[in-house]
Write a protein that holds these residues in place. Structure first.
Motif, PDB file in Angstrom:
ATOM      1  N   ILE A  27       0.844  -1.208   0.000  1.00 33.78           N
ATOM      2  CA  ILE A  27       0.000   0.000   0.000  1.00 33.78           C
ATOM      3  C   ILE A  27       0.876   1.254   0.000  1.00 33.78           C
ATOM      4  O   ILE A  27       1.956   1.268   0.604  1.00 33.78           O
ATOM      5  CB  ILE A  27      -0.977   0.002   1.205  1.00 33.78           C
ATOM      6  CG1 ILE A  27      -1.911   1.199   1.125  1.00 33.78           C
ATOM      7  CG2 ILE A  27      -0.250  -0.014   2.553  1.00 33.78           C
ATOM      8  CD1 ILE A  27      -3.176   1.041   1.917  1.00 33.78           C
ATOM      9  N   ASP A  28       0.455   2.258  -0.739  1.00 30.93           N
ATOM     10  CA  ASP A  28       1.136   3.555  -0.834  1.00 30.93           C
ATOM     11  C   ASP A  28       2.478   3.505  -1.570  1.00 30.93           C
ATOM     12  O   ASP A  28       3.216   4.494  -1.555  1.00 30.93           O
ATOM     13  CB  ASP A  28       1.372   4.171   0.570  1.00 30.93           C
ATOM     14  CG  ASP A  28       0.115   4.836   1.092  1.00 30.93           C
ATOM     15  OD1 ASP A  28      -0.814   5.031   0.273  1.00 30.93           O
ATOM     16  OD2 ASP A  28       0.057   5.140   2.288  1.00 30.93           O
ATOM     17  N   HIS A  29       2.797   2.386  -2.185  1.00 31.17           N
ATOM     18  CA  HIS A  29       4.052   2.342  -2.941  1.00 31.17           C
ATOM     19  C   HIS A  29       3.880   2.909  -4.348  1.00 31.17           C
ATOM     20  O   HIS A  29       4.838   3.024  -5.089  1.00 31.17           O
ATOM     21  CB  HIS A  29       4.615   0.919  -2.956  1.00 31.17           C
ATOM     22  CG  HIS A  29       5.380   0.603  -1.696  1.00 31.17           C
ATOM     23  ND1 HIS A  29       6.297  -0.413  -1.597  1.00 31.17           N
ATOM     24  CD2 HIS A  29       5.364   1.223  -0.491  1.00 31.17           C
ATOM     25  CE1 HIS A  29       6.812  -0.420  -0.373  1.00 31.17           C
ATOM     26  NE2 HIS A  29       6.252   0.554   0.317  1.00 31.17           N
TER      27      HIS A  29
ATOM     28  N   THR B 129      -1.492   2.769  -7.871  1.00 36.19           N
ATOM     29  CA  THR B 129      -2.523   3.543  -8.567  1.00 36.19           C
ATOM     30  C   THR B 129      -1.882   4.650  -9.391  1.00 36.19           C
ATOM     31  O   THR B 129      -2.256   4.875 -10.555  1.00 36.19           O
ATOM     32  CB  THR B 129      -3.502   4.154  -7.536  1.00 36.19           C
ATOM     33  OG1 THR B 129      -3.860   3.117  -6.626  1.00 36.19           O
ATOM     34  CG2 THR B 129      -4.732   4.709  -8.185  1.00 36.19           C
ATOM     35  N   SER B 130      -0.890   5.324  -8.791  1.00 36.63           N
ATOM     36  CA  SER B 130      -0.223   6.421  -9.500  1.00 36.63           C
ATOM     37  C   SER B 130       0.465   5.903 -10.761  1.00 36.63           C
ATOM     38  O   SER B 130       0.451   6.574 -11.804  1.00 36.63           O
ATOM     39  CB  SER B 130       0.824   7.074  -8.600  1.00 36.63           C
ATOM     40  OG  SER B 130       0.253   7.425  -7.370  1.00 36.63           O
ATOM     41  N   LEU B 131       1.072   4.735 -10.656  1.00 40.24           N
ATOM     42  CA  LEU B 131       1.768   4.183 -11.816  1.00 40.24           C
ATOM     43  C   LEU B 131       0.781   3.812 -12.923  1.00 40.24           C
ATOM     44  O   LEU B 131       1.022   4.103 -14.105  1.00 40.24           O
ATOM     45  CB  LEU B 131       2.590   2.954 -11.380  1.00 40.24           C
ATOM     46  CG  LEU B 131       3.556   2.415 -12.412  1.00 40.24           C
ATOM     47  CD1 LEU B 131       4.576   3.476 -12.831  1.00 40.24           C
ATOM     48  CD2 LEU B 131       4.309   1.182 -11.862  1.00 40.24           C
TER      49      LEU B 131
ATOM     50  N   VAL C 139      11.477   3.658 -11.775  1.00 39.69           N
ATOM     51  CA  VAL C 139      10.457   4.554 -12.330  1.00 39.69           C
ATOM     52  C   VAL C 139      10.043   5.605 -11.307  1.00 39.69           C
ATOM     53  O   VAL C 139      10.308   5.475 -10.116  1.00 39.69           O
ATOM     54  CB  VAL C 139       9.178   3.781 -12.767  1.00 39.69           C
ATOM     55  CG1 VAL C 139       9.475   2.774 -13.843  1.00 39.69           C
ATOM     56  CG2 VAL C 139       8.509   3.109 -11.580  1.00 39.69           C
ATOM     57  N   SER C 140       9.392   6.626 -11.822  1.00 40.03           N
ATOM     58  CA  SER C 140       8.702   7.562 -10.945  1.00 40.03           C
ATOM     59  C   SER C 140       7.334   7.812 -11.558  1.00 40.03           C
ATOM     60  O   SER C 140       7.229   8.316 -12.674  1.00 40.03           O
ATOM     61  CB  SER C 140       9.460   8.882 -10.830  1.00 40.03           C
ATOM     62  OG  SER C 140       8.600   9.851 -10.253  1.00 40.03           O
ATOM     63  N   ALA C 141       6.317   7.429 -10.803  1.00 42.79           N
ATOM     64  CA  ALA C 141       4.954   7.656 -11.300  1.00 42.79           C
ATOM     65  C   ALA C 141       4.661   9.147 -11.335  1.00 42.79           C
ATOM     66  O   ALA C 141       3.848   9.604 -12.134  1.00 42.79           O
ATOM     67  CB  ALA C 141       3.952   6.933 -10.403  1.00 42.79           C
ATOM     68  N   THR C 142       5.357   9.898 -10.485  1.00 40.58           N
ATOM     69  CA  THR C 142       5.102  11.340 -10.411  1.00 40.58           C
ATOM     70  C   THR C 142       5.706  12.084 -11.601  1.00 40.58           C
ATOM     71  O   THR C 142       5.039  12.901 -12.234  1.00 40.58           O
ATOM     72  CB  THR C 142       5.669  11.915  -9.094  1.00 40.58           C
ATOM     73  OG1 THR C 142       5.081  11.190  -8.025  1.00 40.58           O
ATOM     74  CG2 THR C 142       5.364  13.389  -8.936  1.00 40.58           C
TER      75      THR C 142
HETATM   76  P1  GDP Z   1      -0.970   2.645  -3.915  1.00 40.97           P
HETATM   77  O1  GDP Z   1      -1.594   2.509  -2.552  1.00 40.97           O
HETATM   78  O2  GDP Z   1       0.139   1.670  -4.098  1.00 40.97           O
HETATM   79  O3  GDP Z   1      -1.964   2.625  -5.036  1.00 40.97           O
HETATM   80  O4  GDP Z   1      -0.241   4.089  -3.916  1.00 40.97           O
HETATM   81  P2  GDP Z   1      -0.691   5.452  -4.585  1.00 40.97           P
HETATM   82  O5  GDP Z   1      -0.564   5.405  -6.043  1.00 40.97           O
HETATM   83  O6  GDP Z   1      -2.001   5.847  -4.016  1.00 40.97           O
HETATM   84  O7  GDP Z   1       0.468   6.415  -4.044  1.00 40.97           O
HETATM   85  C1  GDP Z   1       0.662   6.663  -2.674  1.00 40.97           C
HETATM   86  C2  GDP Z   1       1.292   8.011  -2.496  1.00 40.97           C
HETATM   87  O8  GDP Z   1       2.594   8.041  -3.063  1.00 40.97           O
HETATM   88  C3  GDP Z   1       0.517   9.142  -3.153  1.00 40.97           C
HETATM   89  O9  GDP Z   1       0.546  10.258  -2.319  1.00 40.97           O
HETATM   90  C4  GDP Z   1       1.283   9.399  -4.444  1.00 40.97           C
HETATM   91  O10 GDP Z   1       1.173  10.722  -4.877  1.00 40.97           O
HETATM   92  C5  GDP Z   1       2.710   9.092  -4.011  1.00 40.97           C
HETATM   93  N1  GDP Z   1       3.531   8.603  -5.126  1.00 40.97           N
HETATM   94  C6  GDP Z   1       3.257   7.586  -5.960  1.00 40.97           C
HETATM   95  N2  GDP Z   1       4.250   7.417  -6.846  1.00 40.97           N
HETATM   96  C7  GDP Z   1       5.175   8.354  -6.571  1.00 40.97           C
HETATM   97  C8  GDP Z   1       6.441   8.700  -7.144  1.00 40.97           C
HETATM   98  O11 GDP Z   1       6.939   8.096  -8.099  1.00 40.97           O
HETATM   99  N3  GDP Z   1       7.129   9.739  -6.569  1.00 40.97           N
HETATM  100  C9  GDP Z   1       6.628  10.424  -5.514  1.00 40.97           C
HETATM  101  N4  GDP Z   1       7.351  11.416  -5.040  1.00 40.97           N
HETATM  102  N5  GDP Z   1       5.450  10.138  -4.955  1.00 40.97           N
HETATM  103  C10 GDP Z   1       4.722   9.108  -5.467  1.00 40.97           C
END
Ligand code: GDP
Length: 522
Positions: free
Chosen positions: A40-42, A45-47, A174-177
């Motif tokens: 979780i939070d890794h 979803t963002s990726l 990678v960086s999803a951001t």
């Molecule tokens: P999930 O729980 O694995 O689906 O994680 P999320 O996609 O919801 O991301 C969790 C948090 O990490 C969010 O606040 C995202 O904005 C942040 N985040 C995700 N990917 C990156 C990244 O590559 N770089 C940074 N700096 N933050 C990221």
């Protein structure tokens, strides 16, 4: 893993001619279906959003995107289908009905956080599904090169050796951001998929899998399917288990109406008469197979053949109270098997037995064994529903004894389920003079009119984790035998009470229960 093969998926999917050949005939490459797993939070979803975004920018004619539960992107001439619901809970739910949903798993690990418990679970799920992993080391915008190296080291400990360390699993930073590394990740997924040589006959019989379903107040039942074989066309009859229908419309992830969907394509379908179950297999004919798909898969034989066909193994999900006992049990289990029959510890972790363990056992036809840990009541209910064997022990020797029996093919955990059991927590005397027992159901289901034995004093052997031949036969023998004449949960008269529930039980002939009595269904 990615060494020699070249892209073999450049050809466009041919739309089949009417009355095409039977399956096995005209096999064409199909796009891979990819699932995204990780802690979780890794950034799962963002990726997924970042991957989708690269496409929207590249394809302006694409229309407005809509979330239908899966989407498709095109990279270097290859199509890749992503399941848009990340995480192994959703993945195992899709697999519970026996469907093979994904071909490749992307394991997302945040570089600044490293391998975490759900990362380990995700690896176990990919292993159970026998699909290759591509590691996405995410959030590199926040991490140093040392962090990335550290993650790779942690992955090795979990049995995932990345390519630059001599292993099989490709890893991409990678960086999803920022979007850094996303095109390389897509390229890598494409290469891994090429090695799988995924082929399907678009003119063959339809086989699709429901990956998301819902009821829309305006459009009625909606389902997103991923086509695995054949072609789905508007007007086709469709069957998903007991749910039938006729395709009224097909809509893709760009809100485009389609006339047909080919193997590997995700598509939203309008026209089911009711909401089909996630994981159900869809076909164009009502068949025994499709109606069976309504039922969750029940592991009837826990020993599974390995791909080499020489060895059988028992998939075990292990839980213990401490890391030390976990390691001790794992070492002892490793010594139990033979060359052709062995125990495969799919997942080992510290903590109570959770729903996710039961789901993993269900999809891998395995069992869950615990040591000094509770089986959560919702986990027990889920195990009963899915037909998964689960037991926790307080003595290592007994755990090993049961594992050995399971390895020899005995269904010891299943047998136990045949004797539902409840413990008396309190007693109440009614105006009539009858004594009602307030109980907690410990395992199985207790039903109105069941015949029961009541045991008092020494706990039954199951209570300490030892299987018995005649389940419920305590050391002392029953103090009473009767039949359930009244069964209530809360204020309601019910037909049955399940493991984890508290219930009131009245039996005939009248009997004076005492706190601590155990009620075992005969
Ligand atoms: P999930 O729980 O694995 O689906 O994680 P999320 O996609 O919801 O991301 C969790 C948090 O990490 C969010 O606040 C995202 O904005 C942040 N985040 C995700 N990917 C990156 C990244 O590559 N770089 C940074 N700096 N933050 C990221």
């Amino acid at each position: 893993m990615v060494k020699s093969k070249t892209n073999n998926q450049k050809t466009k999917q041919p739309v089949p001619a009417k009355g095409g050949s039977a399956s096995g005939g005209n096999q064409s490459p199909r796009p891979p279906v990819v699932v995204v797993l990780g802690h979780i939070d890794h950034g799962k979803t963002s990726l997924l959003d970042a991957i989708r975004k690269t496409q929207v920018a590249a394809k302006e004619a694409g229309g407005i995107t809509q979330k239908i539960g899966a989407y498709q992107v095109e990279t270097s001439g290859r199509k890749i289908t992503f399941i848009d619901t990340p995480g192994h809970e959703a993945f195992s739910k899709m697999r519970e009905r026996g469907a093979r949903v994904a071909d490749v798993a992307v394991l997302v690990v945040a570089a600044n956080d490293g391998v975490k418990p759900q990362t380990v679970e995700a690896i176990a799920h990919a292993k159970a599904a026998e699909i290759p992993l591509v590691v996405a080391i995410n959030k590199v915008d926040l991490a140093s090169p040392q962090d990335i190296t550290k993650v790779k080291g942690q992955l090795v400990k979990e049995g995932v050796v990345v390519e630059d360390q001599g292993g099989e699993s490709p890893a991409v930073a990678v960086s999803a951001t920022t979007g850094q590394g996303v095109p390389e990740l897509l390229e890598m997924i494409g290469l891994v998929a090429d090695l799988l040589e995924l082929k399907s006959d678009p003119a063959g019989e339809l086989e699709a899998i429901v990956i998301e379903s819902s009821l829309s107040s305006q459009q009625g039942p909606l389902a997103t399917l991923v086509v695995k074989k054949g072609t789905l066309k508007v007007g086709d009859p469709i069957f998903a288990g007991a749910v039938a229908g006729k395709v009224k419309a097909l809509i893709d992830d760009r809100s485009q109406r389609l006339t047909g969907a080919n193997p590997g394509d995700p598509v939203q379908v309008l026209g089911f008469s009711a909401v089909p179950a996630v994981g159900a297999t869809v076909s164009s004919q009502e068949s025994v197979v499709s109606s069976r798909a309504e039922e969750p898969s029940r592991p009837t034989d826990q020993l599974t053949k390995q791909p080499d066909n020489q060895t059988t193994s028992l998939n075990v999900i292990l839980r213990a109270d401490t890391q030390g006992s976990l390691e001790a049990i794992e070492a002892a289990l490793a010594g139990l098997g033979t060359e052709v029959k062995r125990i495969n510890p799919l997942l080992k972790s510290v903590g109570p037995i959770a729903d996710s363990d039961i789901r993993l056992a269900a999809v891998s036809k395995g069992v869950v064994l615990g040591f000094n840990v509770p089986v959560g009541s919702s986990a027990q209910r889920l195990a009963d529903d899915l037909g998964v064997g689960v037991r926790s022990f307080t003595i290592i020797y007994e755990l090993l004894e049961v594992a050995e029996k399971l390895l020899s093919g005995a269904q010891v955990l299943e047998e136990e389920k045949k004797a539902p059991e409840a413990e008396v927590l309190a007693t109440f005397t009614l105006h009539s003079g009858d004594v009602v027992a307030g109980v907690r159901v410990l395992n199985g289901k207790i039903k109105y009119r069941d015949r029961i034995n009541v045991f008092r004093g020494a706990p039954t052997r199951e209570a300490v984790g030892v299987p018995t031949e005649a389940s419920g036969a305590g050391e002392e023998g029953p103090v009473h035998e009767g039949r359930i004449r009244g069964l209530k949960v809360g204020k309601d008269e019910v037909q049955e009470a399940k493991a984890g529930q508290e219930a009131g039980i009245l039996i005939k002939p009248d009997f004076e229960f005492k706190k601590g009595d155990r009620i075992v269904v005969i």
